[in-house]
Motif scaffolding. Structure first.
Motif, PDB file in Angstrom:
ATOM      1  N   PRO A  38       0.807  -1.231   0.000  1.00 50.00           N
ATOM      2  CA  PRO A  38       0.000   0.000   0.000  1.00 50.00           C
ATOM      3  C   PRO A  38       0.836   1.276   0.000  1.00 50.00           C
ATOM      4  CG  PRO A  38      -0.949  -1.594   1.516  1.00 50.00           C
ATOM      5  CD  PRO A  38       0.349  -2.176   1.052  1.00 50.00           C
ATOM      6  N   ASP A  39       2.018   1.248   0.646  1.00 50.77           N
ATOM      7  CA  ASP A  39       2.813   2.474   0.713  1.00 50.77           C
ATOM      8  C   ASP A  39       3.510   2.807  -0.615  1.00 50.77           C
ATOM      9  OD1 ASP A  39       4.607   0.405   0.731  1.00 50.77           O
ATOM     10  OD2 ASP A  39       5.792   1.135   2.423  1.00 50.77           O
ATOM     11  N   GLU A  40       3.404   1.918  -1.628  1.00 49.63           N
ATOM     12  CA  GLU A  40       3.990   2.201  -2.939  1.00 49.63           C
ATOM     13  C   GLU A  40       2.954   2.627  -3.978  1.00 49.63           C
ATOM     14  OE1 GLU A  40       6.503  -0.901  -4.391  1.00 49.63           O
ATOM     15  OE2 GLU A  40       7.494  -1.229  -2.448  1.00 49.63           O
ATOM     16  N   VAL A  41       1.681   2.599  -3.580  1.00 49.78           N
ATOM     17  CA  VAL A  41       0.606   2.889  -4.529  1.00 49.78           C
ATOM     18  C   VAL A  41       0.639   4.340  -5.000  1.00 49.78           C
ATOM     19  CG1 VAL A  41      -1.903   3.148  -4.740  1.00 49.78           C
ATOM     20  CG2 VAL A  41      -0.930   1.049  -3.784  1.00 49.78           C
ATOM     21  N   GLU A  42       0.832   5.254  -4.060  1.00 55.61           N
ATOM     22  CA  GLU A  42       0.810   6.672  -4.418  1.00 55.61           C
ATOM     23  C   GLU A  42       1.882   6.986  -5.474  1.00 55.61           C
ATOM     24  OE1 GLU A  42       1.401  11.075  -2.356  1.00 55.61           O
ATOM     25  OE2 GLU A  42       0.966   9.342  -1.086  1.00 55.61           O
ATOM     26  N   HIS A  43       3.061   6.430  -5.283  1.00 57.92           N
ATOM     27  CA  HIS A  43       4.139   6.650  -6.252  1.00 57.92           C
ATOM     28  C   HIS A  43       3.766   6.076  -7.618  1.00 57.92           C
ATOM     29  CE1 HIS A  43       7.935   5.599  -8.354  1.00 57.92           C
ATOM     30  NE2 HIS A  43       8.316   6.794  -7.915  1.00 57.92           N
ATOM     31  N   LEU A  44       3.121   4.911  -7.642  1.00 60.24           N
ATOM     32  CA  LEU A  44       2.716   4.289  -8.904  1.00 60.24           C
ATOM     33  C   LEU A  44       1.720   5.175  -9.650  1.00 60.24           C
ATOM     34  CD1 LEU A  44       2.847   1.578 -10.635  1.00 60.24           C
ATOM     35  CD2 LEU A  44       0.656   1.036  -9.554  1.00 60.24           C
ATOM     36  N   VAL A  45       0.718   5.695  -8.914  1.00 65.49           N
ATOM     37  CA  VAL A  45      -0.294   6.542  -9.551  1.00 65.49           C
ATOM     38  C   VAL A  45       0.343   7.823 -10.075  1.00 65.49           C
ATOM     39  CG1 VAL A  45      -2.437   7.816  -9.209  1.00 65.49           C
ATOM     40  CG2 VAL A  45      -2.146   5.578  -8.142  1.00 65.49           C
ATOM     41  N   MET A  46       1.250   8.409  -9.303  1.00 64.06           N
ATOM     42  CA  MET A  46       1.937   9.624  -9.756  1.00 64.06           C
ATOM     43  C   MET A  46       2.768   9.350 -11.017  1.00 64.06           C
ATOM     44  SD  MET A  46       3.076  11.250  -6.088  1.00 64.06           S
ATOM     45  CE  MET A  46       3.926  12.642  -6.829  1.00 64.06           C
ATOM     46  N   LYS A  47       3.381   8.174 -11.062  1.00 68.11           N
ATOM     47  CA  LYS A  47       4.143   7.792 -12.248  1.00 68.11           C
ATOM     48  C   LYS A  47       3.219   7.676 -13.460  1.00 68.11           C
ATOM     49  CE  LYS A  47       7.867   6.060 -14.352  1.00 68.11           C
ATOM     50  NZ  LYS A  47       9.122   6.817 -14.565  1.00 68.11           N
ATOM     51  N   ALA A  48       2.052   7.055 -13.275  1.00 65.83           N
ATOM     52  CA  ALA A  48       1.086   6.907 -14.370  1.00 65.83           C
ATOM     53  C   ALA A  48       0.585   8.267 -14.841  1.00 65.83           C
ATOM     54  CB  ALA A  48      -0.078   6.028 -13.919  1.00 65.83           C
ATOM     55  N   LEU A  49       0.380   9.188 -13.907  1.00 69.16           N
ATOM     56  CA  LEU A  49      -0.061  10.533 -14.270  1.00 69.16           C
ATOM     57  C   LEU A  49       1.027  11.273 -15.049  1.00 69.16           C
ATOM     58  CD1 LEU A  49      -1.806  11.546 -10.916  1.00 69.16           C
ATOM     59  CD2 LEU A  49      -2.948  11.278 -13.121  1.00 69.16           C
ATOM     60  N   SER A  50       2.274  11.131 -14.623  1.00 69.46           N
ATOM     61  CA  SER A  50       3.370  11.841 -15.286  1.00 69.46           C
ATOM     62  C   SER A  50       3.606  11.312 -16.693  1.00 69.46           C
ATOM     63  CB  SER A  50       4.656  11.734 -14.456  1.00 69.46           C
ATOM     64  OG  SER A  50       5.158  10.403 -14.457  1.00 69.46           O
ATOM     65  N   LEU A  51       3.358  10.011 -16.909  1.00 77.61           N
ATOM     66  CA  LEU A  51       3.521   9.403 -18.235  1.00 77.61           C
ATOM     67  C   LEU A  51       2.288   9.620 -19.112  1.00 77.61           C
ATOM     68  CD1 LEU A  51       5.160   6.007 -17.190  1.00 77.61           C
ATOM     69  CD2 LEU A  51       6.260   7.828 -18.504  1.00 77.61           C
ATOM     70  N   LYS A  52       1.258  10.268 -18.538  1.00 80.92           N
ATOM     71  CA  LYS A  52      -0.005  10.523 -19.248  1.00 80.92           C
ATOM     72  C   LYS A  52      -0.703   9.223 -19.659  1.00 80.92           C
ATOM     73  CE  LYS A  52       1.168  15.166 -20.917  1.00 80.92           C
ATOM     74  NZ  LYS A  52       2.315  15.340 -19.996  1.00 80.92           N
ATOM     75  N   LEU A  53      -0.526   8.193 -18.834  1.00 75.52           N
ATOM     76  CA  LEU A  53      -1.258   6.949 -19.049  1.00 75.52           C
ATOM     77  C   LEU A  53      -2.678   7.081 -18.522  1.00 75.52           C
ATOM     78  CD1 LEU A  53       1.498   4.407 -17.925  1.00 75.52           C
ATOM     79  CD2 LEU A  53       1.042   5.295 -20.219  1.00 75.52           C
ATOM     80  N   ILE A  54      -2.845   7.921 -17.514  1.00 78.42           N
ATOM     81  CA  ILE A  54      -4.155   8.226 -16.955  1.00 78.42           C
ATOM     82  C   ILE A  54      -4.220   9.724 -16.676  1.00 78.42           C
ATOM     83  CG2 ILE A  54      -4.500   5.947 -15.891  1.00 78.42           C
ATOM     84  CD1 ILE A  54      -3.597   7.190 -13.214  1.00 78.42           C
ATOM     85  N   LYS A  55      -5.431  10.220 -16.457  1.00 81.07           N
ATOM     86  CA  LYS A  55      -5.640  11.586 -15.993  1.00 81.07           C
ATOM     87  C   LYS A  55      -6.555  11.535 -14.777  1.00 81.07           C
ATOM     88  CE  LYS A  55      -5.183  13.751 -20.571  1.00 81.07           C
ATOM     89  NZ  LYS A  55      -5.875  14.550 -21.623  1.00 81.07           N
ATOM     90  N   GLY A  56      -6.333  12.426 -13.843  1.00 81.19           N
ATOM     91  CA  GLY A  56      -7.149  12.440 -12.646  1.00 81.19           C
ATOM     92  C   GLY A  56      -6.443  13.162 -11.522  1.00 81.19           C
ATOM     93  N   SER A  57      -6.817  12.829 -10.302  1.00 81.15           N
ATOM     94  CA  SER A  57      -6.244  13.502  -9.134  1.00 81.15           C
ATOM     95  C   SER A  57      -6.109  12.521  -7.983  1.00 81.15           C
ATOM     96  CB  SER A  57      -7.121  14.690  -8.715  1.00 81.15           C
ATOM     97  OG  SER A  57      -8.443  14.247  -8.424  1.00 81.15           O
ATOM     98  N   LEU A  58      -5.260  12.892  -7.016  1.00 83.63           N
ATOM     99  CA  LEU A  58      -5.023  12.068  -5.825  1.00 83.63           C
ATOM    100  C   LEU A  58      -5.613  12.746  -4.597  1.00 83.63           C
ATOM    101  CD1 LEU A  58      -1.290  10.962  -6.293  1.00 83.63           C
ATOM    102  CD2 LEU A  58      -3.278   9.467  -6.249  1.00 83.63           C
ATOM    103  N   ASP A  59      -6.250  11.961  -3.773  1.00 85.22           N
ATOM    104  CA  ASP A  59      -6.709  12.431  -2.456  1.00 85.22           C
ATOM    105  C   ASP A  59      -5.880  11.686  -1.420  1.00 85.22           C
ATOM    106  OD1 ASP A  59      -7.944  12.979  -0.068  1.00 85.22           O
ATOM    107  OD2 ASP A  59      -9.977  12.865  -0.879  1.00 85.22           O
ATOM    108  N   GLN A  60      -4.787  12.308  -1.010  1.00 80.69           N
ATOM    109  CA  GLN A  60      -3.861  11.630  -0.109  1.00 80.69           C
ATOM    110  C   GLN A  60      -4.440  11.439   1.281  1.00 80.69           C
ATOM    111  OE1 GLN A  60      -0.834  14.604  -0.910  1.00 80.69           O
ATOM    112  NE2 GLN A  60       0.474  13.079  -1.893  1.00 80.69           N
ATOM    113  N   VAL A  61      -5.335  12.337   1.682  1.00 79.40           N
ATOM    114  CA  VAL A  61      -5.929  12.242   3.027  1.00 79.40           C
ATOM    115  C   VAL A  61      -6.806  10.999   3.127  1.00 79.40           C
ATOM    116  CG1 VAL A  61      -7.443  13.340   4.709  1.00 79.40           C
ATOM    117  CG2 VAL A  61      -5.861  14.734   3.355  1.00 79.40           C
ATOM    118  N   ASP A  62      -7.699  10.831   2.124  1.00 79.51           N
ATOM    119  CA  ASP A  62      -8.600   9.668   2.156  1.00 79.51           C
ATOM    120  C   ASP A  62      -7.984   8.431   1.494  1.00 79.51           C
ATOM    121  OD1 ASP A  62     -10.500  11.144   3.466  1.00 79.51           O
ATOM    122  OD2 ASP A  62     -11.594  11.702   1.635  1.00 79.51           O
ATOM    123  N   GLY A  63      -6.808   8.609   0.911  1.00 78.78           N
ATOM    124  CA  GLY A  63      -6.159   7.470   0.263  1.00 78.78           C
ATOM    125  C   GLY A  63      -6.920   6.978  -0.946  1.00 78.78           C
TER     126      GLY A  63
END
Length: 413
Positions: free
Chosen positions: A343-368
């Motif tokens: 679970p502690d590596e998920v945020e980094h994975l999503v950020m990587k996907a966003l930076s590569l433009k594989l997905i678009k969206g946003s992160l809610d770090q508070v609610d995970g």
């Protein structure tokens, strides 16, 4: 002159062709070649005398393609063809010259042969540097421009064989500068450029450019007739490896649909084809099942951690894709389960996907949570198409229910 100097920019004044003594040339040829080639030389004499250049060109190609002509091709080209080459279609001339040059075993001699021919091809206006004192040059034909590109790309490939990467790149760029301005170019000319570009990037271990240029090369040739089985297997293998290791390649669709991949069937590389489809599906389970075979391809084994991240990214894309548009808010816990990450590596994975433009969206770090609004389109497997069809059926059923509910109200009005 440094190796980076473009062959296109080399100002070479070609030596004048020696005067052809037709009777002497034909007589020598008939006395020194096998009897099976004699009809060619008799035809050469007749067609040359009657100045039937098109028919003579066709007969010369038939000669060059004859297996018995190999020891004599260079001599025929340099003595006989040289005499009337300006009267030939320039692209056909260069195609013949490229074929003949392949018979020269010494790479330096081969390069000299090709650069000499290049010096005799009209320079395209986009390359030539006009001189204010020189008279206006006659317009350059499309045939001459394509011939120039084909020959320059062939010279670049010869330099690549030499290991002259800098010279190869310089001539490649010069060829592209002309090619990019042309319309309706013959496939053989484009194939020559994309072929050397792919081989250059392979030598540089630049996977994404190799992948792109190699697919463009395949679009210009017929693999079934223009490539040997060994060449098809090697190309399919290299394309698969570049797809895995290209750090910007997350859509294998064009490769998965190409028949070149069938070359891997029933070979020691068949598992690589399966791995490609597993990646496209984001199937981590199947990826892990094939991982024990990675030592067979050392480069995959050496890049295992990168490949593990890549399959996780594609698993994330698949997780988003299989959900309906109004159900694409995923908790970090859900993503962790579907990508098999802590679970502690998920945020980094999503950020990587966003930076590569594989997905678009946003992160809610508070609610995970990750709110995904878009996922990169890609070619679907049959299973993925089945899932999409099921979602479409559900959508149609919902529309029918809505129609049934509002129909009485519409009728009442």
């Amino acid at each position: 002159m440094s190796s980076s100097t473009s062959t296109a920019a080399m100002a070479i004044d070609p030596p004048a062709a020696p005067k052809l003594d037709l009777d002497s040339f034909i007589g020598t040829a008939l006395s020194s070649t096998p009897a099976e080639l004699h009809p060619f030389f008799e035809s050469f004499r007749s067609l040359y005398t009657r100045k039937l250049w098109h028919q003579l060109t066709q007969k010369l190609f038939a000669f060059v393609d004859h297996p018995a002509s190999k020891p004599y091709r260079v001599n025929v080209f340099n003595i006989f063809v040289r005499d009337f080459e300006s009267k030939m279609n320039q692209l056909r001339l260069v195609e013949m010259g490229v074929k003949v040059a392949k018979d020269i075993e010494n790479p330096q001699t081969q390069l000299t042969q090709l650069t000499s021919l290049l010096s005799r091809i009209p320079i395209p206006p986009s390359v030539a540097k006009p001189s204010p004192d020189a008279p206006d040059a006659p317009p350059t034909s499309q045939s001459s421009i394509e011939a120039y590109v084909l020959l320059l790309a062939t010279i670049a490939h010869t330099k690549l064989v030499f290991g002259d990467l800098e010279g190869t790149k310089t001539d490649m760029d010069a060829a592209w500068d002309v090619l990019d301005r042309l319309d309706g170019v013959e496939n053989g000319v484009r194939a020559a450029y994309y072929g050397v570009a792919a081989d250059y990037y392979k030598a540089k271990a630049e996977y994404a450019p190799y992948y792109r240029n190699s697919l463009l090369y395949l679009a210009c040739v017929d693999p079934a007739t223009d490539m040997s089985p060994e060449e098809r297997l090697a190309r399919a293998h290299d394309l698969a490896i570049s797809a895995f290791l290209g750090d910007t390649i997350y859509n294998f669709g064009e490769l998965l649909m190409h028949p070149i991949l069938d070359s891997l069937d029933n070979t020691p590389y068949a598992w690589i084809k399966k791995l490609l489809f597993n990646f496209n599906e984001g199937n981590i389970g199947k990826f892990e099942a094939l991982a024990p075979l990675f030592p067979r391809e050392r480069i995959l084994q050496e890049n295992y951690s990168f490949l593990r991240q890549k399959i996780c990214l594609m698993a994330l894309m698949e997780s988003v894709f299989k959900r309906s548009a109004n159900n694409r808010t995923l908790t970090f816990q859900t993503i962790a389960e579907e990508t098999r990450l802590p679970p502690d590596e998920v945020e980094h994975l999503v950020m990587k996907a966003l930076s590569l433009k594989l997905i678009k969206g946003s992160l809610d770090q508070v609610d995970g949570k990750a709110n995904i609004t878009w996922v990169q389109p890609r070619v679907l497997s049959r299973e993925q198409i089945g899932g999409l069809a099921q979602r479409l059926d559900e959508w149609v059923n919902k529309l029918n229910l809505v129609e049934q509910r509002i129909a009485p109200e519409v009728v009442a009005q």
